[in-house]
Design a protein around this motif. Structure first.
Motif, mmCIF file in Angstrom:
data_model
loop_
_atom_site.group_PDB
_atom_site.id
_atom_site.type_symbol
_atom_site.label_atom_id
_atom_site.label_comp_id
_atom_site.label_asym_id
_atom_site.label_seq_id
_atom_site.Cartn_x
_atom_site.Cartn_y
_atom_site.Cartn_z
ATOM 1 N N VAL A 1 39.366 53.839 -53.852
ATOM 2 C CA VAL A 1 39.428 53.597 -52.413
ATOM 3 C C VAL A 1 38.451 52.467 -52.078
ATOM 4 O O VAL A 1 37.274 52.532 -52.452
ATOM 5 C CB VAL A 1 39.048 54.853 -51.608
ATOM 6 N N VAL A 2 38.945 51.442 -51.402
ATOM 7 C CA VAL A 2 38.074 50.377 -50.919
ATOM 8 C C VAL A 2 37.475 50.843 -49.594
ATOM 9 O O VAL A 2 38.183 50.932 -48.588
ATOM 10 C CB VAL A 2 38.840 49.058 -50.736
ATOM 11 N N VAL A 3 36.201 51.167 -49.603
ATOM 12 C CA VAL A 3 35.535 51.626 -48.382
ATOM 13 C C VAL A 3 34.914 50.471 -47.622
ATOM 14 O O VAL A 3 34.638 50.569 -46.429
ATOM 15 C CB VAL A 3 34.469 52.688 -48.703
ATOM 16 N N GLU A 4 34.674 49.370 -48.318
ATOM 17 C CA GLU A 4 34.089 48.187 -47.698
ATOM 18 C C GLU A 4 34.423 46.990 -48.572
ATOM 19 O O GLU A 4 34.332 47.061 -49.798
ATOM 20 C CB GLU A 4 32.574 48.342 -47.582
ATOM 21 N N LYS A 5 34.827 45.892 -47.958
ATOM 22 C CA LYS A 5 35.148 44.693 -48.720
ATOM 23 C C LYS A 5 33.914 44.187 -49.450
ATOM 24 O O LYS A 5 32.802 44.251 -48.948
ATOM 25 C CB LYS A 5 35.712 43.605 -47.801
ATOM 26 N N ALA A 6 34.134 43.678 -50.678
ATOM 27 C CA ALA A 6 33.073 43.135 -51.529
ATOM 28 C C ALA A 6 32.029 44.190 -51.878
ATOM 29 O O ALA A 6 30.878 43.858 -52.146
ATOM 30 C CB ALA A 6 32.415 41.923 -50.884
ATOM 31 N N ALA A 7 32.443 45.457 -51.919
ATOM 32 C CA ALA A 7 31.553 46.554 -52.299
ATOM 33 C C ALA A 7 32.220 47.353 -53.416
ATOM 34 O O ALA A 7 33.428 47.229 -53.651
ATOM 35 C CB ALA A 7 31.264 47.446 -51.098
ATOM 36 N N PRO A 8 31.464 48.174 -54.157
ATOM 37 C CA PRO A 8 32.081 48.989 -55.202
ATOM 38 C C PRO A 8 33.124 49.953 -54.632
ATOM 39 O O PRO A 8 33.067 50.349 -53.459
ATOM 40 C CB PRO A 8 30.886 49.761 -55.790
ATOM 41 N N LEU B 1 32.377 49.173 -62.037
ATOM 42 C CA LEU B 1 32.005 49.609 -63.387
ATOM 43 C C LEU B 1 30.585 49.194 -63.733
ATOM 44 O O LEU B 1 29.879 49.904 -64.453
ATOM 45 C CB LEU B 1 32.992 49.033 -64.397
ATOM 46 N N ALA B 2 30.149 48.050 -63.224
ATOM 47 C CA ALA B 2 28.798 47.581 -63.516
ATOM 48 C C ALA B 2 27.735 48.512 -62.962
ATOM 49 O O ALA B 2 26.584 48.484 -63.406
ATOM 50 C CB ALA B 2 28.602 46.180 -62.959
ATOM 51 N N ARG B 3 28.115 49.379 -62.025
ATOM 52 C CA ARG B 3 27.149 50.255 -61.384
ATOM 53 C C ARG B 3 27.276 51.716 -61.800
ATOM 54 O O ARG B 3 26.528 52.568 -61.311
ATOM 55 C CB ARG B 3 27.287 50.136 -59.860
ATOM 56 N N LEU B 4 28.237 52.035 -62.663
ATOM 57 C CA LEU B 4 28.416 53.414 -63.111
ATOM 58 C C LEU B 4 27.592 53.659 -64.370
ATOM 59 O O LEU B 4 27.739 52.952 -65.366
ATOM 60 C CB LEU B 4 29.902 53.693 -63.405
ATOM 61 N N GLU B 5 26.714 54.642 -64.325
ATOM 62 C CA GLU B 5 25.910 55.024 -65.488
ATOM 63 C C GLU B 5 25.941 56.544 -65.639
ATOM 64 O O GLU B 5 25.664 57.262 -64.674
ATOM 65 C CB GLU B 5 24.469 54.539 -65.316
ATOM 66 N N PRO B 6 26.268 57.011 -66.854
ATOM 67 C CA PRO B 6 26.760 56.200 -67.969
ATOM 68 C C PRO B 6 28.173 55.695 -67.690
ATOM 69 O O PRO B 6 28.876 56.250 -66.844
ATOM 70 C CB PRO B 6 26.742 57.180 -69.141
ATOM 71 N N LEU B 7 28.559 54.661 -68.408
ATOM 72 C CA LEU B 7 29.892 54.107 -68.220
ATOM 73 C C LEU B 7 30.960 55.128 -68.600
ATOM 74 O O LEU B 7 30.834 55.825 -69.617
ATOM 75 C CB LEU B 7 30.083 52.860 -69.077
ATOM 76 N N PRO B 8 32.030 55.238 -67.812
ATOM 77 C CA PRO B 8 33.159 56.057 -68.237
ATOM 78 C C PRO B 8 33.932 55.366 -69.355
ATOM 79 O O PRO B 8 33.681 54.193 -69.663
ATOM 80 C CB PRO B 8 34.006 56.159 -66.966
ATOM 81 N N GLN B 9 34.843 56.100 -69.967
ATOM 82 C CA GLN B 9 35.784 55.464 -70.886
ATOM 83 C C GLN B 9 36.720 54.598 -70.044
ATOM 84 O O GLN B 9 37.279 55.064 -69.045
ATOM 85 C CB GLN B 9 36.583 56.511 -71.654
ATOM 86 N N ILE B 10 36.895 53.336 -70.438
ATOM 87 C CA ILE B 10 37.684 52.393 -69.641
ATOM 88 C C ILE B 10 38.937 52.004 -70.420
ATOM 89 O O ILE B 10 38.846 51.527 -71.554
ATOM 90 C CB ILE B 10 36.875 51.136 -69.296
ATOM 91 N N ILE B 11 40.088 52.199 -69.791
ATOM 92 C CA ILE B 11 41.372 51.914 -70.422
ATOM 93 C C ILE B 11 42.136 50.929 -69.543
ATOM 94 O O ILE B 11 42.351 51.178 -68.358
ATOM 95 C CB ILE B 11 42.209 53.194 -70.606
ATOM 96 N N GLY B 12 42.540 49.806 -70.120
ATOM 97 C CA GLY B 12 43.355 48.835 -69.414
ATOM 98 C C GLY B 12 44.830 49.062 -69.694
ATOM 99 O O GLY B 12 45.218 49.360 -70.828
ATOM 100 N N ILE B 13 45.650 48.940 -68.660
ATOM 101 C CA ILE B 13 47.092 49.181 -68.759
ATOM 102 C C ILE B 13 47.830 47.919 -68.298
ATOM 103 O O ILE B 13 47.556 47.394 -67.207
ATOM 104 C CB ILE B 13 47.512 50.359 -67.851
#
Length: 217
Positions: free
Chosen positions: A107-114, A172-184
């Protein structure tokens, strides 16, 4: 955004901070132009995929995703609502929910924000978010264990070319620890490089609609 430093000394113009990273502005501009051109080329290739081929490849992609992710109670999986011809995982999301996993949508809660992530389930109340994308209307924010991210392009280092808003990288740069990331993505979205910048986060796995899976080394 980079501010105008026209009154700064030449030494101060050697780099500028972008999201906290020192970046040469000429390099950043060149990379931005390259990515914009590649994004347009890849989106045009996506539009040329026939409906029959799209359906067949989507089925193949979902079967491969079953091999990569095992939905189970307690697992929080961030997926996405398909737009602009992206692979459609909504059937897989419903089955994962039935298996007990918590499915989240960005969900985009604010433009240019996580991004924030809210729980989704089949038939839950939805509303139109930014760019008219359906998002869950209610629910508290949750941190995902797995993030499934749609690709416009992907390079040999598993770096993602997205729609251009920078929301996934910023998040993603702000999530610690990083989740598993899968590109589709679709099979023709592979490119040699996106010229990764300091804020780009590589994916752990890339799953394309020809059934192929690439793992970051």
């Amino acid at each position: 955004m980079m501010e105008d430093d026209s009154d700064a000394s030449p030494a101060c113009l050697a780099h500028r901070l972008v999201d906290g990273h020192p970046v040469d502005p000429n390099t950043a501009q060149d990379v931005s132009r390259f990515r914009r051109a590649e994004r347009a080329r890849l989106m045009e290739a996506r539009r040329r995929i026939s409906l029959i081929d799209r359906a067949a490849m989507n089925d193949m992609l979902v079967r491969a995703l079953d091999e990569l992710v095992t939905p189970q109670p307690g697992l929080r999986i961030a997926a996405y609502w398909p737009i602009r011809g992206e692979p459609d995982l909504r059937g897989w999301m419903a089955r994962a929910h039935t298996a007990g996993a918590t499915i989240l949508l960005p969900v985009v809660v604010e433009k240019a924000a996580p991004l924030a992530f809210r729980a989704w389930s089949p038939g839950c109340a939805m509303e139109r978010g930014i760019w008219n994308i359906p998002v869950p209307r209610d629910g508290s924010e949750m941190r995902p264990d797995v993030v499934i991210s749609p690709l416009v392009g992907v390079d040999e280092g598993c770096f993602r070319l997205g729609n251009g808003g920078g929301y996934y990288d910023r998040t993603l740069a702000r999530l610690e620890p990083l989740p598993q990331i899968i590109g589709i993505g679709w099979p023709d979205c592979a490119i040699p490089t996106i010229f990764p910048m300091p804020w780009d986060v590589p994916m752990d796995h890339v799953l394309l609609a020809d059934g192929s899976i690439r793992h970051r080394t």
